[in-house]
Every structure is written in C-alpha cells, then in structure tokens.
Design a protein around this motif. Structure first.
Motif, PDB file in Angstrom:
ATOM      1  N   ALA A 160       0.834  -1.201   0.000  1.00  0.00           N
ATOM      2  CA  ALA A 160       0.000   0.000   0.000  1.00  0.00           C
ATOM      3  C   ALA A 160       0.871   1.253   0.000  1.00  0.00           C
ATOM      4  CB  ALA A 160      -0.911  -0.004   1.229  1.00  0.00           C
ATOM      5  N   PRO A 161       0.492   2.248  -0.805  1.00  0.00           N
ATOM      6  CA  PRO A 161       1.268   3.483  -0.854  1.00  0.00           C
ATOM      7  C   PRO A 161       1.218   4.185   0.505  1.00  0.00           C
ATOM      8  CG  PRO A 161      -0.838   3.771  -1.956  1.00  0.00           C
ATOM      9  CD  PRO A 161      -0.717   2.327  -1.612  1.00  0.00           C
ATOM     10  N   ASP A 162       2.360   4.645   0.961  1.00  0.00           N
ATOM     11  CA  ASP A 162       2.437   5.310   2.261  1.00  0.00           C
ATOM     12  C   ASP A 162       1.657   6.611   2.234  1.00  0.00           C
ATOM     13  OD1 ASP A 162       4.148   3.284   2.767  1.00  0.00           O
ATOM     14  OD2 ASP A 162       5.966   4.509   2.800  1.00  0.00           O
ATOM     15  N   LEU A 163       0.933   6.851   3.310  1.00  0.00           N
ATOM     16  CA  LEU A 163       0.344   8.165   3.506  1.00  0.00           C
ATOM     17  C   LEU A 163       1.380   9.030   4.209  1.00  0.00           C
ATOM     18  CD1 LEU A 163      -3.234   7.191   4.750  1.00  0.00           C
ATOM     19  CD2 LEU A 163      -2.520   7.834   2.466  1.00  0.00           C
ATOM     20  N   THR A 164       1.278  10.334   3.972  1.00  0.00           N
ATOM     21  CA  THR A 164       2.180  11.227   4.687  1.00  0.00           C
ATOM     22  C   THR A 164       1.750  11.304   6.143  1.00  0.00           C
ATOM     23  OG1 THR A 164       0.851  13.200   4.328  1.00  0.00           O
ATOM     24  CG2 THR A 164       2.408  12.607   2.602  1.00  0.00           C
ATOM     25  N   THR A 165       2.618  11.888   6.958  1.00  0.00           N
ATOM     26  CA  THR A 165       2.298  12.030   8.381  1.00  0.00           C
ATOM     27  C   THR A 165       1.003  12.803   8.561  1.00  0.00           C
ATOM     28  OG1 THR A 165       4.653  12.036   8.886  1.00  0.00           O
ATOM     29  CG2 THR A 165       3.172  12.846  10.598  1.00  0.00           C
ATOM     30  N   ARG A 166       0.855  13.868   7.794  1.00  0.00           N
ATOM     31  CA  ARG A 166      -0.348  14.675   7.904  1.00  0.00           C
ATOM     32  C   ARG A 166      -1.586  13.917   7.458  1.00  0.00           C
ATOM     33  NH1 ARG A 166       1.074  20.735   5.955  1.00  0.00           N
ATOM     34  NH2 ARG A 166       2.559  21.235   7.594  1.00  0.00           N
ATOM     35  N   GLN A 167      -1.448  13.214   6.349  1.00  0.00           N
ATOM     36  CA  GLN A 167      -2.596  12.454   5.862  1.00  0.00           C
ATOM     37  C   GLN A 167      -3.030  11.422   6.889  1.00  0.00           C
ATOM     38  OE1 GLN A 167      -0.969  11.007   2.206  1.00  0.00           O
ATOM     39  NE2 GLN A 167      -1.655  12.758   1.017  1.00  0.00           N
ATOM     40  N   MET A 168      -2.072  10.748   7.482  1.00  0.00           N
ATOM     41  CA  MET A 168      -2.413   9.731   8.471  1.00  0.00           C
ATOM     42  C   MET A 168      -3.076  10.367   9.690  1.00  0.00           C
ATOM     43  SD  MET A 168      -2.246   6.440   8.922  1.00  0.00           S
ATOM     44  CE  MET A 168      -0.904   5.665   8.031  1.00  0.00           C
ATOM     45  N   ALA A 169      -2.575  11.521  10.100  1.00  0.00           N
ATOM     46  CA  ALA A 169      -3.172  12.200  11.252  1.00  0.00           C
ATOM     47  C   ALA A 169      -4.610  12.609  10.931  1.00  0.00           C
ATOM     48  CB  ALA A 169      -2.332  13.417  11.637  1.00  0.00           C
ATOM     49  N   ILE A 170      -4.837  13.083   9.718  1.00  0.00           N
ATOM     50  CA  ILE A 170      -6.182  13.464   9.300  1.00  0.00           C
ATOM     51  C   ILE A 170      -7.094  12.246   9.279  1.00  0.00           C
ATOM     52  CG2 ILE A 170      -7.550  14.308   7.351  1.00  0.00           C
ATOM     53  CD1 ILE A 170      -5.068  16.028   6.591  1.00  0.00           C
ATOM     54  N   LEU A 171      -6.611  11.176   8.675  1.00  0.00           N
ATOM     55  CA  LEU A 171      -7.420   9.962   8.572  1.00  0.00           C
ATOM     56  C   LEU A 171      -7.820   9.441   9.951  1.00  0.00           C
ATOM     57  CD1 LEU A 171      -8.485   7.870   6.481  1.00  0.00           C
ATOM     58  CD2 LEU A 171      -6.465   6.517   7.009  1.00  0.00           C
ATOM     59  N   LEU A 172      -6.877   9.387  10.859  1.00  0.00           N
ATOM     60  CA  LEU A 172      -7.187   8.860  12.193  1.00  0.00           C
ATOM     61  C   LEU A 172      -8.127   9.783  12.944  1.00  0.00           C
ATOM     62  CD1 LEU A 172      -3.795   7.283  13.316  1.00  0.00           C
ATOM     63  CD2 LEU A 172      -5.858   6.167  12.483  1.00  0.00           C
ATOM     64  N   THR A 173      -7.988  11.070  12.717  1.00  0.00           N
ATOM     65  CA  THR A 173      -8.908  12.014  13.359  1.00  0.00           C
ATOM     66  C   THR A 173     -10.332  11.767  12.885  1.00  0.00           C
ATOM     67  OG1 THR A 173      -7.196  13.700  13.611  1.00  0.00           O
ATOM     68  CG2 THR A 173      -9.486  14.454  13.623  1.00  0.00           C
ATOM     69  N   ILE A 174     -10.488  11.556  11.591  1.00  0.00           N
ATOM     70  CA  ILE A 174     -11.818  11.286  11.041  1.00  0.00           C
ATOM     71  C   ILE A 174     -12.413  10.012  11.626  1.00  0.00           C
ATOM     72  CG2 ILE A 174     -13.067  10.690   8.925  1.00  0.00           C
ATOM     73  CD1 ILE A 174     -10.985  12.469   7.431  1.00  0.00           C
ATOM     74  N   TYR A 175     -11.557   9.024  11.843  1.00  0.00           N
ATOM     75  CA  TYR A 175     -12.079   7.739  12.300  1.00  0.00           C
ATOM     76  C   TYR A 175     -12.145   7.613  13.821  1.00  0.00           C
ATOM     77  CZ  TYR A 175     -12.630   5.749   7.718  1.00  0.00           C
ATOM     78  OH  TYR A 175     -13.090   5.495   6.456  1.00  0.00           O
ATOM     79  N   LEU A 176     -11.482   8.497  14.541  1.00  0.00           N
ATOM     80  CA  LEU A 176     -11.508   8.375  16.002  1.00  0.00           C
ATOM     81  C   LEU A 176     -12.377   9.441  16.658  1.00  0.00           C
ATOM     82  CD1 LEU A 176      -7.784   7.476  16.770  1.00  0.00           C
ATOM     83  CD2 LEU A 176      -9.767   5.969  16.586  1.00  0.00           C
ATOM     84  N   ASP A 177     -12.450  10.619  16.052  1.00  0.00           N
ATOM     85  CA  ASP A 177     -13.279  11.663  16.643  1.00  0.00           C
ATOM     86  C   ASP A 177     -14.699  11.543  16.104  1.00  0.00           C
ATOM     87  OD1 ASP A 177     -11.174  12.545  18.059  1.00  0.00           O
ATOM     88  OD2 ASP A 177     -10.938  14.466  17.041  1.00  0.00           O
ATOM     89  N   PRO A 178     -15.685  11.940  16.919  1.00  0.00           N
ATOM     90  CA  PRO A 178     -17.075  11.835  16.476  1.00  0.00           C
ATOM     91  C   PRO A 178     -17.370  12.825  15.365  1.00  0.00           C
ATOM     92  CG  PRO A 178     -16.937  12.995  18.579  1.00  0.00           C
ATOM     93  CD  PRO A 178     -15.565  12.471  18.289  1.00  0.00           C
ATOM     94  N   PRO A 179     -18.191  12.441  14.376  1.00  0.00           N
ATOM     95  CA  PRO A 179     -18.588  13.332  13.304  1.00  0.00           C
ATOM     96  C   PRO A 179     -19.500  14.421  13.854  1.00  0.00           C
ATOM     97  CG  PRO A 179     -19.563  11.130  13.040  1.00  0.00           C
ATOM     98  CD  PRO A 179     -18.761  11.107  14.274  1.00  0.00           C
ATOM     99  N   PRO A 180     -19.831  15.436  13.072  1.00  0.00           N
ATOM    100  CA  PRO A 180     -19.414  15.620  11.689  1.00  0.00           C
ATOM    101  C   PRO A 180     -18.018  16.244  11.589  1.00  0.00           C
ATOM    102  CG  PRO A 180     -20.861  17.413  12.343  1.00  0.00           C
ATOM    103  CD  PRO A 180     -20.740  16.493  13.523  1.00  0.00           C
ATOM    104  N   HIS A 181     -17.366  15.992  10.458  1.00  0.00           N
ATOM    105  CA  HIS A 181     -16.044  16.561  10.203  1.00  0.00           C
ATOM    106  C   HIS A 181     -16.116  17.497   9.009  1.00  0.00           C
ATOM    107  CE1 HIS A 181     -14.177  13.845  13.044  1.00  0.00           C
ATOM    108  NE2 HIS A 181     -14.831  12.857  12.491  1.00  0.00           N
ATOM    109  N   THR A 182     -15.694  18.731   9.220  1.00  0.00           N
ATOM    110  CA  THR A 182     -15.631  19.691   8.120  1.00  0.00           C
ATOM    111  C   THR A 182     -14.171  19.990   7.800  1.00  0.00           C
ATOM    112  OG1 THR A 182     -15.604  21.619   9.564  1.00  0.00           O
ATOM    113  CG2 THR A 182     -17.754  20.781   8.934  1.00  0.00           C
ATOM    114  N   ILE A 183     -13.957  20.570   6.616  1.00  0.00           N
ATOM    115  CA  ILE A 183     -12.605  20.941   6.219  1.00  0.00           C
ATOM    116  C   ILE A 183     -12.017  21.903   7.252  1.00  0.00           C
ATOM    117  CG2 ILE A 183     -11.203  21.932   4.388  1.00  0.00           C
ATOM    118  CD1 ILE A 183     -12.757  19.477   3.519  1.00  0.00           C
ATOM    119  N   ARG A 184     -12.816  22.912   7.556  1.00  0.00           N
ATOM    120  CA  ARG A 184     -12.339  23.931   8.481  1.00  0.00           C
ATOM    121  C   ARG A 184     -12.015  23.323   9.847  1.00  0.00           C
ATOM    122  NH1 ARG A 184     -16.547  25.515   8.959  1.00  0.00           N
ATOM    123  NH2 ARG A 184     -17.246  25.118  11.066  1.00  0.00           N
TER     124      ARG A 184
END
Lengths: 116, 116
Positions: free
Chosen positions: A26-50
């Motif tokens: 699997a292609p590596d995600l950058t540190t930032r991408q991984m942090a974003i992904l985990l935030t989306i999956y660990l913090d309760p929705p909704p998630h906005t760009i801002r």
DNA sequence: CGTATTCGTTTCGGGTCCGTATCAAGCTAG
DNA sequence: CTAGCTTGATACGGACCCGAAACGAATACG
C-alpha cells in the motif's frame, strides 16, 4: 492502569509499525494524511474541512488535497452539507474502516511481541 | 510481560504521536525516512547503504536521498569505510540521538496518558 | 434587496520524493 | 594488468506536497 513503556520498547514499537507500513505494498500516507485519517475515524462526526484544519493547525488546502488523495483511495468520502451548502462533510467508508482497523491490528501485534 | 493494547488505545496512541509531530515546528520526516533513522539508531552498527536498502526492501537511491536529507538536518553522518572504500558507513550524531530520544519520550508520554 | 462574510477549492511557483537507468570509483580474480 | 563485479551517487521524467493568494458559491446581515 496506564500503559507503561521503556524507551527501547517505545522506539522499537514505533519502528516495527513504520517498517510494516513501508514493507506493505500500500502506498504510504504522509504524516499529515495519516493524522487526518485517524482524526476522522476516532473523533465523532461531523467533520468539516475547516474543523480538521483547526484541529491539526494546518491550512485548508492541506485538508482539501489530503482528502483528494485519500478520496481517490476510497478511504474517505465527501458530501455537501444540505443544511448549509457551503460546508463539506467528510465521512468514513467501508474501505477506510478496514484500513484503519488493519493499522490498529498491526500496532497491537507489534506491541504484544515487544521484548520485555 | 507483553504490552497489551486495545484497538482504541492503539489507534489513539498512534494518532496522538503523529499529531505531536505535525504540530511540532520540526519538518516531518517521511515514513521511510523515519524507518531508516530508527533502524540506524536501534540496530547495531555498522550500517551501509546496501544493508539499509535490503532491510527496508527499498532501492539504494531511496537510502541515498534519505541520508542526503537527514544529513542536512545533522541527524546522521556519512563516512567512507577505509577497509573497503566502496562502502559508506552511516553513523549516528549527537543531534540525531537527541531527536530520536525526544520521539521516544513523546511515545512514552502519550502511552501513559492513554484512557484505560 | 445588496454588501460582507464564510466555506471549500483552485492556481501559482517552488520544493521534495519516487523508480529506472546510468555512472564513476574501488575491489577482485584470472 | 585487465575484465568483471560491487558499491554508492547521479540524471531524468513524472508525481505529489507545500504556503500564499485569488476564486466562485452560499449564507448572513443591515
């Protein structure tokens, strides 16, 4: 009961998980991408760009581009907020859940096999 | 006594450490760079380009470029092997040791503060 | 209404990374 | 001494990421 790690264990764990990601096809995600992904999956929705940009202290284009990339990988999806159509809501996907779950499994496995 | 983590704990730990790196002013290393750096600091020397490339299953240019970058950051240093002058030996630096140690401290701190 | 503000996206110039292929230097064996 | 191999570095073309600024669409407000 807190999780207690010695320096060698902590770094060894970190390295073995990183190594698993590098060895994986699997292609590596950058540190930032991984942090974003985990935030989306660990913090309760909704998630906005801002909201994501604020949580990570990065600019909005960073979030937009990360979602472009991870969206192409089907790890997240975007949807207009019908209540306020300026907003974009980021949602989880089945593929993304599986991906995150796999990472968790790797961490748990590497932690279990840590030398005492 | 193995280190036991539940899925939420494992992913939470991973995210909080990544987040600390993102929030930090220091420029993020890529996944590969970090894996290389930790290998140099955790595995016993000597470390050659070829050996590192084999350990991570990446091509040699990947190692060369990573060492260029991390060398500029003073995290590692290069030296010709006088016994066989084709080889380049990668050595640790004071700055690199400090950097790695700081990462270990972060992991330990985040693990300690994990919700039970 | 119409003007401001907010939101996410896009554009721009510049930088880094990648994989493949090629290179020069050094060693080795006939 | 030379042909061949090994080692690490470099050239190339393509892809991605970055921060700052400008942009269109949607909403808020006077």
């Amino acid at each position: 009961m807190p999780v207690t790690l010695r320096p060698g264990q902590a770094l060894g764990l970190w390295r073995s998980v990183l190594l698993a990601q590098v060895l994986d096809d699997a292609p590596d995600l950058t540190t930032r991408q991984m942090a974003i992904l985990l935030t989306i999956y660990l913090d309760p929705p909704p998630h906005t760009i801002r909201g994501l940009a604020a949580k990570l202290s990065v600019t909005k284009p960073v979030i937009t581009r990360a979602l472009d990339t991870m969206g192409a990988m089907k790890l997240v999806s975007r949807h207009r907020d019908e209540a306020d159509r300026r907003n974009v809501l980021v949602r989880r996907t089945v593929e993304g859940s599986l991906f995150v779950e796999t990472i968790g499994d790797t961490i748990i496995a590497k932690a279990r096999d840590l030398p005492t």
